[in-house]
Design a protein around this motif. Structure first.
Motif, PDB file in Angstrom:
ATOM      1  N   VAL A 178       0.882  -1.158   0.000  1.00 49.94           N
ATOM      2  CA  VAL A 178       0.000   0.000   0.000  1.00 49.94           C
ATOM      3  C   VAL A 178       0.921   1.209   0.000  1.00 49.94           C
ATOM      4  O   VAL A 178       1.802   1.326   0.851  1.00 49.94           O
ATOM      5  N   VAL A 179       0.748   2.078  -0.986  1.00 46.24           N
ATOM      6  CA  VAL A 179       1.566   3.285  -1.102  1.00 46.24           C
ATOM      7  C   VAL A 179       0.665   4.482  -0.826  1.00 46.24           C
ATOM      8  O   VAL A 179      -0.290   4.726  -1.564  1.00 46.24           O
ATOM      9  N   GLN A 180       0.934   5.185   0.256  1.00 46.46           N
ATOM     10  CA  GLN A 180       0.187   6.403   0.575  1.00 46.46           C
ATOM     11  C   GLN A 180       0.913   7.579  -0.062  1.00 46.46           C
ATOM     12  O   GLN A 180       2.097   7.788   0.178  1.00 46.46           O
ATOM     13  N   THR A 181       0.189   8.314  -0.907  1.00 46.02           N
ATOM     14  CA  THR A 181       0.766   9.495  -1.548  1.00 46.02           C
ATOM     15  C   THR A 181       0.097  10.742  -0.990  1.00 46.02           C
ATOM     16  O   THR A 181      -0.834  10.651  -0.178  1.00 46.02           O
ATOM     17  N   THR A 182       0.540  11.871  -1.449  1.00 42.81           N
ATOM     18  CA  THR A 182      -0.062  13.131  -1.018  1.00 42.81           C
ATOM     19  C   THR A 182      -1.487  13.269  -1.539  1.00 42.81           C
ATOM     20  O   THR A 182      -2.251  14.087  -1.031  1.00 42.81           O
ATOM     21  N   ASP A 183      -1.884  12.453  -2.549  1.00 39.54           N
ATOM     22  CA  ASP A 183      -3.226  12.516  -3.122  1.00 39.54           C
ATOM     23  C   ASP A 183      -4.120  11.343  -2.751  1.00 39.54           C
ATOM     24  O   ASP A 183      -5.291  11.322  -3.116  1.00 39.54           O
ATOM     25  N   GLY A 184      -3.607  10.340  -2.070  1.00 33.84           N
ATOM     26  CA  GLY A 184      -4.399   9.163  -1.719  1.00 33.84           C
ATOM     27  C   GLY A 184      -3.523   7.937  -1.686  1.00 33.84           C
ATOM     28  O   GLY A 184      -2.295   8.031  -1.723  1.00 33.84           O
ATOM     29  N   SER A 185      -4.152   6.761  -1.620  1.00 30.89           N
ATOM     30  CA  SER A 185      -3.370   5.531  -1.515  1.00 30.89           C
ATOM     31  C   SER A 185      -3.596   4.642  -2.736  1.00 30.89           C
ATOM     32  O   SER A 185      -4.624   4.716  -3.393  1.00 30.89           O
ATOM     33  N   VAL A 186      -2.590   3.809  -3.003  1.00 30.32           N
ATOM     34  CA  VAL A 186      -2.623   2.847  -4.102  1.00 30.32           C
ATOM     35  C   VAL A 186      -2.186   1.508  -3.528  1.00 30.32           C
ATOM     36  O   VAL A 186      -1.164   1.420  -2.842  1.00 30.32           O
ATOM     37  N   ARG A 187      -2.974   0.447  -3.803  1.00 27.05           N
ATOM     38  CA  ARG A 187      -2.630  -0.902  -3.341  1.00 27.05           C
ATOM     39  C   ARG A 187      -2.437  -1.797  -4.551  1.00 27.05           C
ATOM     40  O   ARG A 187      -3.274  -1.828  -5.455  1.00 27.05           O
ATOM     41  N   GLY A 188      -1.304  -2.482  -4.585  1.00 26.07           N
ATOM     42  CA  GLY A 188      -1.031  -3.396  -5.683  1.00 26.07           C
ATOM     43  C   GLY A 188       0.352  -3.985  -5.545  1.00 26.07           C
ATOM     44  O   GLY A 188       1.009  -3.856  -4.517  1.00 26.07           O
ATOM     45  N   GLU A 189       0.795  -4.647  -6.610  1.00 26.35           N
ATOM     46  CA  GLU A 189       2.119  -5.266  -6.603  1.00 26.35           C
ATOM     47  C   GLU A 189       3.170  -4.247  -7.006  1.00 26.35           C
ATOM     48  O   GLU A 189       3.047  -3.595  -8.042  1.00 26.35           O
ATOM     49  N   LEU A 190       4.207  -4.134  -6.198  1.00 24.02           N
ATOM     50  CA  LEU A 190       5.320  -3.243  -6.533  1.00 24.02           C
ATOM     51  C   LEU A 190       6.137  -3.909  -7.630  1.00 24.02           C
ATOM     52  O   LEU A 190       6.835  -4.894  -7.396  1.00 24.02           O
ATOM     53  N   ALA A 191       6.009  -3.405  -8.843  1.00 21.92           N
ATOM     54  CA  ALA A 191       6.618  -4.047 -10.008  1.00 21.92           C
ATOM     55  C   ALA A 191       8.038  -3.578 -10.258  1.00 21.92           C
ATOM     56  O   ALA A 191       8.883  -4.351 -10.715  1.00 21.92           O
ATOM     57  N   ASP A 192       8.325  -2.309  -9.975  1.00 18.01           N
ATOM     58  CA  ASP A 192       9.653  -1.768 -10.296  1.00 18.01           C
ATOM     59  C   ASP A 192       9.929  -0.559  -9.417  1.00 18.01           C
ATOM     60  O   ASP A 192       9.004   0.126  -8.980  1.00 18.01           O
ATOM     61  N   VAL A 193      11.218  -0.323  -9.168  1.00 17.51           N
ATOM     62  CA  VAL A 193      11.652   0.837  -8.385  1.00 17.51           C
ATOM     63  C   VAL A 193      12.794   1.508  -9.125  1.00 17.51           C
ATOM     64  O   VAL A 193      13.760   0.853  -9.523  1.00 17.51           O
ATOM     65  N   LYS A 194      12.661   2.785  -9.337  1.00 21.29           N
ATOM     66  CA  LYS A 194      13.707   3.615  -9.938  1.00 21.29           C
ATOM     67  C   LYS A 194      14.063   4.698  -8.929  1.00 21.29           C
ATOM     68  O   LYS A 194      13.321   4.935  -7.972  1.00 21.29           O
ATOM     69  N   PRO A 195      15.196   5.384  -9.106  1.00 25.32           N
ATOM     70  CA  PRO A 195      15.572   6.417  -8.133  1.00 25.32           C
ATOM     71  C   PRO A 195      14.531   7.529  -7.961  1.00 25.32           C
ATOM     72  O   PRO A 195      14.451   8.135  -6.894  1.00 25.32           O
ATOM     73  N   ASP A 196      13.696   7.773  -8.993  1.00 22.03           N
ATOM     74  CA  ASP A 196      12.734   8.880  -8.892  1.00 22.03           C
ATOM     75  C   ASP A 196      11.274   8.436  -8.867  1.00 22.03           C
ATOM     76  O   ASP A 196      10.396   9.243  -8.575  1.00 22.03           O
TER      77      ASP A 196
END
Length: 80
Positions: A38-56
């Motif tokens: 679950v990723v909480q952002t400044t605009d809301g949350s997103v739940r799913g599979e973390l597919a990739d991570v980049k520096p930005d």
């Protein structure tokens, strides 16, 4: 100084790209790639599979749709 070097300098007043990298967040996110988060952002949350991570940014797959989330917008991440 030759002409090639002069062409590489930014022009006065020209916009420049600046990207801040949070190395601790980046390294932590790499450990949960492939897991549900679950990723909480400044605009809301997103739940799913973390597919990739980049520096930005990160990529979260939600029901077959890819969400690209800037790391600067992440408030917190909770692995499931």
């Amino acid at each position: 100084m030759n002409n090639y070097q002069n062409d590489q300098r930014p022009h006065a007043g020209a916009p420049q790209m600046i990207s801040l990298v949070d190395p601790y967040v980046y390294q932590s996110l790499l450990t949960v790639v492939g897991k549900t988060v679950v990723v909480q952002t400044t605009d809301g949350s997103v739940r799913g599979e973390l597919a990739d991570v980049k520096p930005d940014h990160v990529v979260v797959n939600v029901s077959g749709s890819a969400f690209f989330i800037r790391i600067q917008c992440i408030v917190w991440v909770m692995p499931q």
